[in-house]
Motif scaffolding. Sequence first.
Motif, PDB file in Angstrom:
ATOM      1  N   LEU A   1       0.827  -1.216   0.000  1.00 19.88           N
ATOM      2  CA  LEU A   1       0.000   0.000   0.000  1.00 19.88           C
ATOM      3  C   LEU A   1       0.862   1.266   0.000  1.00 19.88           C
ATOM      4  CD1 LEU A   1      -2.770  -1.057   2.570  1.00 19.88           C
ATOM      5  CD2 LEU A   1      -2.526  -1.670   0.156  1.00 19.88           C
ATOM      6  N   ARG A   2       1.613   1.471   1.089  1.00 21.54           N
ATOM      7  CA  ARG A   2       2.404   2.699   1.201  1.00 21.54           C
ATOM      8  C   ARG A   2       3.409   2.793   0.052  1.00 21.54           C
ATOM      9  NH1 ARG A   2       2.824   6.096   5.600  1.00 21.54           N
ATOM     10  NH2 ARG A   2       2.018   4.691   7.185  1.00 21.54           N
ATOM     11  N   ALA A   3       4.085   1.708  -0.238  1.00 20.73           N
ATOM     12  CA  ALA A   3       5.122   1.732  -1.281  1.00 20.73           C
ATOM     13  C   ALA A   3       4.534   1.991  -2.662  1.00 20.73           C
ATOM     14  CB  ALA A   3       5.884   0.401  -1.282  1.00 20.73           C
ATOM     15  N   ARG A   4       3.247   1.668  -2.850  1.00 20.85           N
ATOM     16  CA  ARG A   4       2.610   1.898  -4.155  1.00 20.85           C
ATOM     17  C   ARG A   4       1.829   3.189  -4.216  1.00 20.85           C
ATOM     18  NH1 ARG A   4       0.105  -3.741  -4.920  1.00 20.85           N
ATOM     19  NH2 ARG A   4       1.958  -4.972  -5.360  1.00 20.85           N
ATOM     20  N   GLY A   5       1.952   4.001  -3.178  1.00 26.56           N
ATOM     21  CA  GLY A   5       1.396   5.350  -3.314  1.00 26.56           C
ATOM     22  C   GLY A   5       0.112   5.626  -2.557  1.00 26.56           C
ATOM     23  N   VAL A   6      -0.386   4.663  -1.766  1.00 26.16           N
ATOM     24  CA  VAL A   6      -1.538   4.996  -0.920  1.00 26.16           C
ATOM     25  C   VAL A   6      -1.011   5.923   0.182  1.00 26.16           C
ATOM     26  CG1 VAL A   6      -3.336   4.098   0.618  1.00 26.16           C
ATOM     27  CG2 VAL A   6      -2.676   2.793  -1.429  1.00 26.16           C
ATOM     28  N   ARG A   7      -1.588   7.110   0.267  1.00 29.69           N
ATOM     29  CA  ARG A   7      -1.031   8.151   1.137  1.00 29.69           C
ATOM     30  C   ARG A   7      -1.903   8.458   2.351  1.00 29.69           C
ATOM     31  NH1 ARG A   7       2.942   7.234  -0.415  1.00 29.69           N
ATOM     32  NH2 ARG A   7       4.183   8.077  -2.106  1.00 29.69           N
ATOM     33  N   ASP A   8      -3.207   8.189   2.251  1.00 32.74           N
ATOM     34  CA  ASP A   8      -4.133   8.588   3.306  1.00 32.74           C
ATOM     35  C   ASP A   8      -3.843   7.773   4.572  1.00 32.74           C
ATOM     36  OD1 ASP A   8      -6.374   8.859   5.005  1.00 32.74           O
ATOM     37  OD2 ASP A   8      -7.675   9.323   3.308  1.00 32.74           O
ATOM     38  N   GLU A   9      -3.337   8.460   5.598  1.00 33.02           N
ATOM     39  CA  GLU A   9      -2.910   7.769   6.823  1.00 33.02           C
ATOM     40  C   GLU A   9      -4.080   7.084   7.514  1.00 33.02           C
ATOM     41  OE1 GLU A   9       0.074   7.089   7.877  1.00 33.02           O
ATOM     42  OE2 GLU A   9       1.114   8.281   6.369  1.00 33.02           O
ATOM     43  N   ARG A  10      -5.268   7.655   7.393  1.00 33.52           N
ATOM     44  CA  ARG A  10      -6.433   7.019   8.033  1.00 33.52           C
ATOM     45  C   ARG A  10      -6.739   5.690   7.346  1.00 33.52           C
ATOM     46  NH1 ARG A  10     -10.914   9.631   7.019  1.00 33.52           N
ATOM     47  NH2 ARG A  10     -12.027   8.559   8.661  1.00 33.52           N
ATOM     48  N   VAL A  11      -6.621   5.685   6.031  1.00 31.00           N
ATOM     49  CA  VAL A  11      -6.872   4.433   5.281  1.00 31.00           C
ATOM     50  C   VAL A  11      -5.799   3.401   5.635  1.00 31.00           C
ATOM     51  CG1 VAL A  11      -6.979   3.399   2.970  1.00 31.00           C
ATOM     52  CG2 VAL A  11      -8.059   5.623   3.395  1.00 31.00           C
ATOM     53  N   LEU A  12      -4.555   3.831   5.686  1.00 32.14           N
ATOM     54  CA  LEU A  12      -3.452   2.904   6.017  1.00 32.14           C
ATOM     55  C   LEU A  12      -3.661   2.322   7.415  1.00 32.14           C
ATOM     56  CD1 LEU A  12      -0.570   5.053   4.515  1.00 32.14           C
ATOM     57  CD2 LEU A  12      -1.303   2.820   3.657  1.00 32.14           C
ATOM     58  N   LYS A  13      -4.120   3.171   8.332  1.00 31.08           N
ATOM     59  CA  LYS A  13      -4.350   2.707   9.706  1.00 31.08           C
ATOM     60  C   LYS A  13      -5.490   1.678   9.743  1.00 31.08           C
ATOM     61  CE  LYS A  13      -4.984   4.605  14.313  1.00 31.08           C
ATOM     62  NZ  LYS A  13      -5.852   5.528  14.977  1.00 31.08           N
ATOM     63  N   ALA A  14      -6.561   1.957   9.006  1.00 34.87           N
ATOM     64  CA  ALA A  14      -7.694   1.011   8.979  1.00 34.87           C
ATOM     65  C   ALA A  14      -7.257  -0.319   8.363  1.00 34.87           C
ATOM     66  CB  ALA A  14      -8.855   1.619   8.191  1.00 34.87           C
ATOM     67  N   MET A  15      -6.477  -0.256   7.289  1.00 33.40           N
ATOM     68  CA  MET A  15      -6.013  -1.499   6.641  1.00 33.40           C
ATOM     69  C   MET A  15      -5.077  -2.276   7.575  1.00 33.40           C
ATOM     70  SD  MET A  15      -7.364  -1.693   3.510  1.00 33.40           S
ATOM     71  CE  MET A  15      -6.350  -2.918   2.703  1.00 33.40           C
ATOM     72  N   GLY A  16      -4.380  -1.551   8.444  1.00 31.71           N
ATOM     73  CA  GLY A  16      -3.489  -2.200   9.405  1.00 31.71           C
ATOM     74  C   GLY A  16      -4.235  -2.726  10.629  1.00 31.71           C
ATOM     75  N   ALA A  17      -5.481  -2.298  10.792  1.00 28.75           N
ATOM     76  CA  ALA A  17      -6.233  -2.689  11.990  1.00 28.75           C
ATOM     77  C   ALA A  17      -7.192  -3.861  11.736  1.00 28.75           C
ATOM     78  CB  ALA A  17      -7.028  -1.483  12.504  1.00 28.75           C
ATOM     79  N   VAL A  18      -7.775  -3.920  10.540  1.00 31.66           N
ATOM     80  CA  VAL A  18      -8.804  -4.946  10.274  1.00 31.66           C
ATOM     81  C   VAL A  18      -8.132  -6.249   9.833  1.00 31.66           C
ATOM     82  CG1 VAL A  18     -10.776  -5.567   8.823  1.00 31.66           C
ATOM     83  CG2 VAL A  18     -10.551  -3.219   9.677  1.00 31.66           C
ATOM     84  N   PRO A  19      -8.375  -7.347  10.567  1.00 34.78           N
ATOM     85  CA  PRO A  19      -7.719  -8.625  10.241  1.00 34.78           C
ATOM     86  C   PRO A  19      -8.330  -9.281   8.994  1.00 34.78           C
ATOM     87  CG  PRO A  19      -9.147  -8.885  12.160  1.00 34.78           C
ATOM     88  CD  PRO A  19      -9.240  -7.444  11.750  1.00 34.78           C
ATOM     89  N   ARG A  20      -7.638  -9.166   7.886  1.00 35.83           N
ATOM     90  CA  ARG A  20      -8.145  -9.709   6.625  1.00 35.83           C
ATOM     91  C   ARG A  20      -8.321 -11.231   6.685  1.00 35.83           C
ATOM     92  NH1 ARG A  20      -8.145  -8.408   0.910  1.00 35.83           N
ATOM     93  NH2 ARG A  20      -7.251 -10.105  -0.305  1.00 35.83           N
ATOM     94  N   GLU A  21      -7.534 -11.887   7.559  1.00 32.89           N
ATOM     95  CA  GLU A  21      -7.631 -13.345   7.642  1.00 32.89           C
ATOM     96  C   GLU A  21      -9.028 -13.812   8.058  1.00 32.89           C
ATOM     97  OE1 GLU A  21      -5.610 -11.437   9.380  1.00 32.89           O
ATOM     98  OE2 GLU A  21      -5.632 -11.902  11.522  1.00 32.89           O
ATOM     99  N   LEU A  22      -9.797 -12.930   8.722  1.00 36.06           N
ATOM    100  CA  LEU A  22     -11.166 -13.297   9.118  1.00 36.06           C
ATOM    101  C   LEU A  22     -12.108 -13.357   7.918  1.00 36.06           C
ATOM    102  CD1 LEU A  22     -12.429 -11.342  12.253  1.00 36.06           C
ATOM    103  CD2 LEU A  22     -11.713 -13.722  12.079  1.00 36.06           C
ATOM    104  N   PHE A  23     -11.723 -12.741   6.817  1.00 36.48           N
ATOM    105  CA  PHE A  23     -12.628 -12.559   5.686  1.00 36.48           C
ATOM    106  C   PHE A  23     -12.348 -13.518   4.534  1.00 36.48           C
ATOM    107  CE2 PHE A  23     -12.752  -8.779   8.196  1.00 36.48           C
ATOM    108  CZ  PHE A  23     -14.068  -8.352   8.129  1.00 36.48           C
TER     109      PHE A  23
END
Length: 223
Positions: A21-43
């Motif tokens: 994400l960050r390395a490919r240009g996603v910049r919105d810190e709130r989005v990065l934080k949410a992606m770091g918080a929600v456990p994708r393995e549950l889905f």
Amino acid sequence: MRIGGERSLEAQRAAMVADQLRARGVRDERVLKAMGAVPRELFVPDGRRDQAYADEALPIEAGQTISQPYIVARMTELLAVRPGDRILEIGTGSGYQAAILAELGGRVTTIERQSDLIPQARARLEELGLADGVEFRTGDGSKGLLEGAPWPRIIVTAAAPGIPRTLREQLDPNGGRMVIPVGSRDRQDLLVVVRQGDEWIERSDGPCVFVPLIGSEGFDYDA
Ligand code: SAM
């Protein structure tokens, strides 16, 4: 064992945020934080938990997919969600995108055509304490949802042959924003549509590939 395994998934999630994400240009810190918080393995299906942080879409139940982490983050960033925004999501799938939007404080109504996907998606959101921010509906989301319109934010997570006329009309005329993949069944452009009164300003964020939106203002049937 259990703790070690969980730690390793957390480490994989942090690496996904940094490398995909960050390395490919996603910049919105709130989005990065949410992606770091929600456990994708549950889905993802149980047998695929070890692939939860792979840089790709994964198959889920009912022949559908959970989108690649990057595309979820990018679409979320493009949607520019503010806490409290009402968001219409078309294509609940696993519930992962809805969870990210709810984590950002969005009030999400999500519509899924395949009713058998809903109970699992709802259970996952409940487990994460995010279900209060998400309402689940079954039906043809290509027609949007009149109840609740105009929508400040609309996100379509399946490929449409064109921007559904009804979704255009249901977008808030006061700066409403829609993110939607539009194109053929095989390849689409990720469009961002902003409505100001009777003007709809569209731009493409680049190519993408989604499963088809099937419905009265989508594609006709599953190919
Ligand atoms: N947002 C999902 C997630 O986070 O897992 C991924 C969605 S998946 C790529 C696309 C979903 O759109 C599928 O579950 C499919 O059944 C659903 N879909 C297709 N056509 C639809 C329609 N007309 N209305 C609602 N859902 C639809």
